[in-house]
Design a protein around this motif. Structure first.
Motif, mmCIF file in Angstrom:
data_model
loop_
_atom_site.group_PDB
_atom_site.id
_atom_site.type_symbol
_atom_site.label_atom_id
_atom_site.label_comp_id
_atom_site.label_asym_id
_atom_site.label_seq_id
_atom_site.Cartn_x
_atom_site.Cartn_y
_atom_site.Cartn_z
ATOM 1 N N LEU A 1 1.216 4.476 -2.931
ATOM 2 C CA LEU A 1 1.377 5.922 -2.660
ATOM 3 C C LEU A 1 2.553 6.606 -3.239
ATOM 4 O O LEU A 1 2.643 7.611 -3.754
ATOM 5 C CB LEU A 1 1.160 6.065 -1.013
ATOM 6 C CG LEU A 1 -0.045 5.647 -0.636
ATOM 7 C CD1 LEU A 1 -0.121 5.879 1.002
ATOM 8 C CD2 LEU A 1 -1.428 6.091 -1.198
ATOM 9 N N LEU B 1 -5.507 -0.028 -3.885
ATOM 10 C CA LEU B 1 -4.697 -0.199 -2.695
ATOM 11 C C LEU B 1 -4.873 -1.683 -2.027
ATOM 12 O O LEU B 1 -4.012 -2.378 -1.799
ATOM 13 C CB LEU B 1 -5.212 0.850 -1.670
ATOM 14 C CG LEU B 1 -4.545 2.233 -1.847
ATOM 15 C CD1 LEU B 1 -5.208 2.998 -0.446
ATOM 16 C CD2 LEU B 1 -3.119 2.334 -1.834
ATOM 17 N N CYS C 1 0.818 -1.215 0.027
ATOM 18 C CA CYS C 1 0.018 0.049 -0.024
ATOM 19 C C CYS C 1 0.944 1.120 0.036
ATOM 20 O O CYS C 1 0.499 2.149 -0.640
ATOM 21 C CB CYS C 1 -1.007 -0.055 1.221
ATOM 22 S SG CYS C 1 -2.194 -1.221 1.193
ATOM 23 N N SER D 1 -4.753 7.890 -1.507
ATOM 24 C CA SER D 1 -4.835 7.043 -0.333
ATOM 25 C C SER D 1 -6.371 6.633 -0.455
ATOM 26 O O SER D 1 -6.740 6.002 0.420
ATOM 27 C CB SER D 1 -4.441 8.025 0.891
ATOM 28 O OG SER D 1 -5.084 9.121 0.905
#
Length: 311
Positions: A146, A158, A142, A152
């Motif tokens: 980013l 994600l 994850c 996010s």
């Protein structure tokens, strides 16, 4: 230490700790590559501190594991808050966290995985195994997303990035069953072992070998499922990031496939892929990056607890 010197420290760390990731990272754009190195530097340092090792090698007993975990949390919180800690890996994390808006909960979740190891935790069920893999690797997937520019709030991508972390960690677990057992650790679910009639405290006894090979193969198959899901998410990344992710995915996927084909050899020796095989994975990934990935839903796969927390 300024950013330039932190990047140099981080590059040295990844070249010592993971030749596979070091090669794949060269496919990123310069900015993304440096940020990936900075993140890796912190992840590697935390893992080494928690396991009493040096760049993933020579695991040893940590005298006061709870104090070590508390120190990791404290240094990470300071770095995330923008403080200079004087400790290069943590300052590296502070830089990349600020530049890429990495939420603190992802760092906290990763450290929670080290805390599990510190208390000699073992998974009871397959669900427990996935939760552990999330903590120590899915979180990194994850955070890497980013770093590569994913929002996010983009929970679907994600989830796929988390799947990649799970695939990598499952391959690690399959590869390191014997090494972990010698260190008193076992990441094969206790329920699986009970069903197979294997005593987890005598894992490497000759009479357990056939059952153990089947369980290792089962882990490799799970790694393949999460690898396939992660490949779908990679299609949403910019070209160079997509290529790098697919290269790393192929390199680690090949490790799991080699373990499965080894017929239990991974219980006697560590399975590696050759430099030529890694180069082949990089070239193959280039072709894959140029075309759309086959669609695959995530039905039946474990899913992390979703959150949009930003602090």
């Amino acid at each position: 230490m300024n950013r330039k010197n932190l990047v140099l420290h981080a590059r040295n760390s990844i070249e010592r700790g993971s030749k596979s990731f070091a090669r794949a990272s060269k496919l990123f754009s310069k900015q993304t590559r440096e940020r990936a190195w900075l993140l890796y530097h912190w992840c590697r340092a935390c893992d080494d501190l928690a396991d009493g090792q040096d760049h993933g090698h020579g695991m040893s007993t940590v005298a006061h594991p709870e104090k070590t975990i508390a120190a990791i949390r404290m240094m990470t919180a300071r770095a995330h808050g923008g403080e200079q800690t004087g400790n290069p890996p943590f300052d590296a994390f502070g830089v990349v966290a600020q530049e890429c808006h990495i939420p603190k909960y992802l760092a906290d979740d990763m450290i929670d995985g080290f805390a599990l190891d510190a208390r000699d935790w073992r998974p009871e069920t397959e669900e427990d195994l996935y939760q552990y893999c999330y903590h120590v690797a899915g979180t990194v997937g994850c955070m890497m997303a980013l770093v590569m520019g994913v929002s996010s709030r983009d929970q679907e991508i994600l989830d796929r990035a988390c799947d990649l972390g799970l695939a990598f960690q499952l391959a690690n677990i399959a590869r390191d069953v014997a090494e972990d057992a010698q260190a008193g650790r076992c990441y094969l679910p206790q329920k699986w072992l009970a069903e197979s009639g294997v005593d987890p405290d005598h894992l490497l006894q000759p009479e357990n070998r056939d059952a153990l090979v089947l369980l290792v193969n089962r882990i490799c198959d799970l790694a393949g499922d999460y690898e396939a899901s992660a490949r779908v998410g990679a299609a949403s990344l910019p070209f160079r990031s997509r290529w790098a992710v697919l290269a790393a995915t192929g390199i680690y996927g090949d490790i799991a496939r080699a373990i499965r084909k080894s017929g239990g050899a991974s219980l006697e020796r560590r399975i590696y892929t050759s430099k030529g095989k890694k180069l082949g994975s990089i070239l193959k990934a280039l072709g894959q990056a140029l075309f759309s990935a086959p669609q695959r839903d995530r039905q039946g796969l474990w899913t992390r607890a979703r959150t949009t927390r930003l602090a």
